[in-house]
Design a protein around this motif. Structure first.
Motif, PDB file in Angstrom:
ATOM      1  N   GLN A  99       9.014   3.427 -19.846  1.00  0.00           N
ATOM      2  CA  GLN A  99       7.550   3.472 -19.787  1.00  0.00           C
ATOM      3  C   GLN A  99       6.963   2.069 -19.598  1.00  0.00           C
ATOM      4  N   LEU A 100       7.537   1.078 -20.268  1.00  0.00           N
ATOM      5  CA  LEU A 100       7.073  -0.297 -20.106  1.00  0.00           C
ATOM      6  C   LEU A 100       7.328  -0.789 -18.692  1.00  0.00           C
ATOM      7  N   LEU A 101       8.510  -0.481 -18.164  1.00  0.00           N
ATOM      8  CA  LEU A 101       8.866  -0.904 -16.804  1.00  0.00           C
ATOM      9  C   LEU A 101       7.940  -0.270 -15.768  1.00  0.00           C
ATOM     10  N   ILE A 102       7.748   1.039 -15.868  1.00  0.00           N
ATOM     11  CA  ILE A 102       6.890   1.739 -14.905  1.00  0.00           C
ATOM     12  C   ILE A 102       5.441   1.284 -15.040  1.00  0.00           C
ATOM     13  N   GLY A 103       4.992   1.056 -16.262  1.00  0.00           N
ATOM     14  CA  GLY A 103       3.624   0.579 -16.459  1.00  0.00           C
ATOM     15  C   GLY A 103       3.394  -0.776 -15.820  1.00  0.00           C
ATOM     16  N   LYS A 104       4.330  -1.699 -16.011  1.00  0.00           N
ATOM     17  CA  LYS A 104       4.225  -3.010 -15.360  1.00  0.00           C
ATOM     18  C   LYS A 104       4.251  -2.864 -13.849  1.00  0.00           C
ATOM     19  N   PHE A 105       5.125  -1.997 -13.360  1.00  0.00           N
ATOM     20  CA  PHE A 105       5.236  -1.793 -11.911  1.00  0.00           C
ATOM     21  C   PHE A 105       3.928  -1.255 -11.335  1.00  0.00           C
ATOM     22  N   LEU A 106       3.321  -0.284 -12.004  1.00  0.00           N
ATOM     23  CA  LEU A 106       2.067   0.285 -11.518  1.00  0.00           C
ATOM     24  C   LEU A 106       0.934  -0.733 -11.571  1.00  0.00           C
ATOM     25  N   GLY A 107       0.874  -1.502 -12.659  1.00  0.00           N
ATOM     26  CA  GLY A 107      -0.207  -2.479 -12.796  1.00  0.00           C
ATOM     27  C   GLY A 107      -0.107  -3.601 -11.782  1.00  0.00           C
ATOM     28  N   GLN A 108       1.067  -4.231 -11.688  1.00  0.00           N
ATOM     29  CA  GLN A 108       1.236  -5.327 -10.740  1.00  0.00           C
ATOM     30  C   GLN A 108       1.283  -4.816  -9.306  1.00  0.00           C
ATOM     31  N   GLY A 109       1.819  -3.608  -9.122  1.00  0.00           N
ATOM     32  CA  GLY A 109       1.815  -3.016  -7.782  1.00  0.00           C
ATOM     33  C   GLY A 109       0.409  -2.728  -7.299  1.00  0.00           C
ATOM     34  N   SER A 110      -0.486  -2.373  -8.231  1.00  0.00           N
ATOM     35  CA  SER A 110      -1.878  -2.137  -7.859  1.00  0.00           C
ATOM     36  C   SER A 110      -2.541  -3.425  -7.372  1.00  0.00           C
ATOM     37  N   ILE A 111      -2.175  -4.544  -7.971  1.00  0.00           N
ATOM     38  CA  ILE A 111      -2.736  -5.827  -7.541  1.00  0.00           C
ATOM     39  C   ILE A 111      -2.320  -6.133  -6.112  1.00  0.00           C
ATOM     40  N   ILE A 112      -1.027  -6.000  -5.825  1.00  0.00           N
ATOM     41  CA  ILE A 112      -0.529  -6.269  -4.476  1.00  0.00           C
ATOM     42  C   ILE A 112      -1.131  -5.289  -3.475  1.00  0.00           C
ATOM     43  N   SER A 113      -1.185  -4.013  -3.850  1.00  0.00           N
ATOM     44  CA  SER A 113      -1.688  -2.986  -2.926  1.00  0.00           C
ATOM     45  C   SER A 113      -3.158  -3.195  -2.609  1.00  0.00           C
ATOM     46  N   LEU A 114      -3.972  -3.422  -3.637  1.00  0.00           N
ATOM     47  CA  LEU A 114      -5.407  -3.611  -3.424  1.00  0.00           C
ATOM     48  C   LEU A 114      -5.687  -4.879  -2.620  1.00  0.00           C
ATOM     49  N   ALA A 115      -4.971  -5.962  -2.946  1.00  0.00           N
ATOM     50  CA  ALA A 115      -5.158  -7.209  -2.198  1.00  0.00           C
ATOM     51  C   ALA A 115      -4.766  -7.039  -0.738  1.00  0.00           C
ATOM     52  N   THR A 116      -3.714  -6.291  -0.480  1.00  0.00           N
ATOM     53  CA  THR A 116      -3.269  -6.057   0.898  1.00  0.00           C
ATOM     54  C   THR A 116      -4.296  -5.245   1.672  1.00  0.00           C
ATOM     55  N   ILE A 117      -4.819  -4.198   1.041  1.00  0.00           N
ATOM     56  CA  ILE A 117      -5.814  -3.353   1.710  1.00  0.00           C
ATOM     57  C   ILE A 117      -7.084  -4.139   2.014  1.00  0.00           C
ATOM     58  N   LEU A 118      -7.580  -4.890   1.027  1.00  0.00           N
ATOM     59  CA  LEU A 118      -8.818  -5.645   1.218  1.00  0.00           C
ATOM     60  C   LEU A 118      -8.618  -6.801   2.195  1.00  0.00           C
ATOM     61  N   GLY A 119      -7.520  -7.526   2.038  1.00  0.00           N
ATOM     62  CA  GLY A 119      -7.289  -8.701   2.867  1.00  0.00           C
ATOM     63  C   GLY A 119      -7.067  -8.361   4.330  1.00  0.00           C
ATOM     64  N   PHE A 120      -6.087  -7.515   4.600  1.00  0.00           N
ATOM     65  CA  PHE A 120      -5.788  -7.160   5.978  1.00  0.00           C
ATOM     66  C   PHE A 120      -6.786  -6.151   6.537  1.00  0.00           C
ATOM     67  N   GLY A 121      -7.420  -5.383   5.642  1.00  0.00           N
ATOM     68  CA  GLY A 121      -8.447  -4.449   6.107  1.00  0.00           C
ATOM     69  C   GLY A 121      -9.638  -5.149   6.721  1.00  0.00           C
ATOM     70  N   SER A 122      -9.919  -6.387   6.285  1.00  0.00           N
ATOM     71  CA  SER A 122     -11.031  -7.148   6.869  1.00  0.00           C
ATOM     72  C   SER A 122     -10.778  -7.447   8.341  1.00  0.00           C
ATOM     73  N   ALA A 123      -9.534  -7.737   8.691  1.00  0.00           N
ATOM     74  CA  ALA A 123      -9.200  -7.974  10.097  1.00  0.00           C
ATOM     75  C   ALA A 123      -9.289  -6.684  10.899  1.00  0.00           C
ATOM     76  N   ALA A 124      -8.927  -5.570  10.277  1.00  0.00           N
ATOM     77  CA  ALA A 124      -9.031  -4.287  10.970  1.00  0.00           C
ATOM     78  C   ALA A 124     -10.487  -3.972  11.315  1.00  0.00           C
ATOM     79  N   LEU A 125     -11.403  -4.267  10.380  1.00  0.00           N
ATOM     80  CA  LEU A 125     -12.826  -4.038  10.651  1.00  0.00           C
ATOM     81  C   LEU A 125     -13.318  -4.928  11.786  1.00  0.00           C
ATOM     82  N   LEU A 126     -12.903  -6.198  11.778  1.00  0.00           N
ATOM     83  CA  LEU A 126     -13.304  -7.111  12.846  1.00  0.00           C
ATOM     84  C   LEU A 126     -12.836  -6.627  14.212  1.00  0.00           C
ATOM     85  N   LEU A 127     -11.563  -6.251  14.282  1.00  0.00           N
ATOM     86  CA  LEU A 127     -11.024  -5.768  15.558  1.00  0.00           C
ATOM     87  C   LEU A 127     -11.632  -4.426  15.943  1.00  0.00           C
TER      88      LEU A 127
END
Length: 272
Positions: A99-127
């Motif tokens: 449970q600790l392992l999966i919780g850490k994975f979900l929390g830190q994975g959410s950071i990477i996922s959200l940053a990827t969507i917002l960061g690269f999504g800005s270029a998608a909107l521009l194009l």
């Protein structure tokens, strides 16, 4: 509240407090917007580059950056808490190792996922405003999905490292060596085999070897849908291998699941 969700929320809040989310999003946004708008500067023109050239450039640069960020975010997830004594304290609560392992994975994975969507999504909107939204969303949707999987795969590898050592300094050193090996040494060695060995590797064997590197899988998936004129190096030989995008995506997802499973085995056997 579920213990897994509670740990995930804590890890996500720690990422916000330490400015990880803001920093990663800013890096991805600057990278993607810069390549999207200034990608044609080499030809003497400023403006939005073609969709194919933008994805090719982003894939080549992101494969260096995303693994490094994922490793830096997660290499001390367990060994850092073990050194400070908080890991043993956490496990005194009604919280299992998994449970600790999966919780850490979900929390830190959410950071990477959200940053990827917002960061690269800005270029998608521009194009999308400059070109057509349908092909842009299709190409960037695949790119963002594979970028998230790439980040999660190296995050899982970082957990294996963090659970296998007893000092943060060792974890940091091993994480950097892993990044160097996957991102630089692997492709250089593969290129040396292609050029230096008399018989070389046929296309099928080449792709089979590249499956052992999540970074190469990431680039294979994204570049295989582009014009071959935008691709060079080892990948130019491999992109017409006949593997479907869904098969390659499944293999990239396996690079997330298998190290995470290994981390769970190590954690359950670990003596604190």
């Amino acid at each position: 509240m579920s213990p897994v969700i509670a740990v995930a929320i804590k890890e996500f809040q720690d990422g916000l407090r330490n400015r990880w989310l803001v920093s990663i999003t800013a890096i991805f946004a600057i990278l993607s917007l810069g390549l999207s708008y200034y990608g044609s500067a080499a030809s003497g023109e400023l403006g939005v580059a073609s969709l194919s050239a933008t994805i090719a450039s982003l894939s080549s640069l992101a494969v260096f950056l995303i693994p490094l960020i994922a490793l830096l975010l997660s290499y001390d997830s367990f060994v850092g808490e073990q050194e400070s004594g908080t890991l043993l304290l956490l496990l005194t609560y009604p919280l299992s190792h998994n449970q600790l392992l999966i919780g850490k994975f979900l929390g830190q994975g959410s950071i990477i996922s959200l940053a990827t969507i917002l960061g690269f999504g800005s270029a998608a909107l521009l194009l999308g405003f400059q070109l057509e939204f349908t092909p842009v969303l299709a190409s960037f949707g695949l790119f963002i999905l594979t970028a998230i999987l790439l980040g999660l795969s190296f995050m899982s590898i970082a957990y294996v490292i963090s659970l296998s050592v007893t000092e943060k300094s060792k974890a940091a050193g091993i994480a950097l060596m892993v990044w160097f090996g996957f991102v630089l040494v692997f492709d250089l060695a593969l290129l040396a085999v292609l050029v230096g060995v008399k018989e070389g590797l046929d296309q099928h064997s080449l792709v089979q070897v590249m499956l052992f590197n999540p970074g190469d899988l990431f680039r294979l998936i994204n570049l295989s849908v582009l014009d071959t004129k935008d691709v060079n190096g080892v990948l130019a030989v491999a992109i017409n291998s006949g593997w479907s995008s869904s098969s390659l995506l499944a293999m990239l997802a396996a690079w997330v699941a298998l190290p995470l499973g290994l981390a769970a085995v190590i954690f359950n056997r670990k003596t604190l």
